[in-house]
Design a protein around this motif. Structure first.
Motif, PDB file in Angstrom:
ATOM      1  N   ALA A 110       0.847  -1.184   0.000  1.00  0.00           N
ATOM      2  CA  ALA A 110       0.000   0.000   0.000  1.00  0.00           C
ATOM      3  C   ALA A 110       0.884   1.236   0.000  1.00  0.00           C
ATOM      4  N   PRO A 111       0.498   2.268  -0.727  1.00  0.00           N
ATOM      5  CA  PRO A 111       1.333   3.476  -0.778  1.00  0.00           C
ATOM      6  C   PRO A 111       1.375   4.167   0.591  1.00  0.00           C
ATOM      7  N   GLU A 112       2.496   4.739   0.886  1.00  0.00           N
ATOM      8  CA  GLU A 112       2.652   5.496   2.128  1.00  0.00           C
ATOM      9  C   GLU A 112       1.836   6.794   2.018  1.00  0.00           C
ATOM     10  N   PRO A 113       1.218   7.239   3.130  1.00  0.00           N
ATOM     11  CA  PRO A 113       0.488   8.505   3.069  1.00  0.00           C
ATOM     12  C   PRO A 113       1.474   9.658   2.857  1.00  0.00           C
ATOM     13  N   GLU A 114       1.010  10.678   2.137  1.00  0.00           N
ATOM     14  CA  GLU A 114       1.831  11.852   1.891  1.00  0.00           C
ATOM     15  C   GLU A 114       2.004  12.622   3.194  1.00  0.00           C
ATOM     16  N   PRO A 115       3.228  13.036   3.500  1.00  0.00           N
ATOM     17  CA  PRO A 115       3.413  13.817   4.738  1.00  0.00           C
ATOM     18  C   PRO A 115       2.711  15.180   4.610  1.00  0.00           C
ATOM     19  N   GLN A 116       2.117  15.626   5.748  1.00  0.00           N
ATOM     20  CA  GLN A 116       1.445  16.929   5.790  1.00  0.00           C
ATOM     21  C   GLN A 116       2.513  18.019   5.924  1.00  0.00           C
ATOM     22  N   ALA A 117       2.319  19.063   5.187  1.00  0.00           N
ATOM     23  CA  ALA A 117       3.237  20.206   5.287  1.00  0.00           C
ATOM     24  C   ALA A 117       2.991  20.913   6.625  1.00  0.00           C
ATOM     25  N   ALA A 118       4.057  21.404   7.249  1.00  0.00           N
ATOM     26  CA  ALA A 118       3.937  22.102   8.535  1.00  0.00           C
ATOM     27  C   ALA A 118       3.097  23.359   8.364  1.00  0.00           C
TER      28      ALA A 118
END
Length: 120
Positions: A110-118
């Protein structure tokens, strides 16, 4: 020990299509003599070169096939369609693999979730 025999056929001029078809038919006969599988390939670089491969559990079964009435008749009927001598070599099979229904492909992770920008 199980092995595979490589048979190098080399067609005479303008006989490559006919010989490839005949070798393909003759290869099927190997299953009657204990072969577990066969394969026939034609080179893309040299259309006159045909490689027949036949898998046997032992050399005795190979010789029963090669010296069988069907193969003697095949060689007689097609003499003049291939160059002599016919080169065949027994190879011990050390490893083999293939995909099939009993060997399913592994699922894609499964693809890793995209990190949220600070600060979002």
């Amino acid at each position: 020990m199980a092995g595979v025999v490589h048979i190098q056929w080399y067609a005479t001029i303008l006989r490559q299509d006919a010989l490839a078809a005949e070798v393909s038919l003759a290869a099927r006969t190997s299953l009657r003599y204990g072969a577990s599988q066969y394969s026939v390939h034609r080179s893309d670089d040299d259309r006159y070169r045909i490689l027949q491969m036949v898998w046997f559990a032992n050399k005795a079964d190979w010789y029963r096939y090669w010296d069988s009435p069907e193969m003697i008749e095949f060689r007689r009927r097609n003499s003049g369609h291939y160059q002599i001598p016919i080169a065949y070599v027994w190879h011990d099979e050390l490893a083999a693999g293939s995909l099939g229904p009993e060997v399913p492909l592994e699922a894609e992770p499964a693809p890793e979730p995209e990190p949220q920008a600070a600060g979002s």
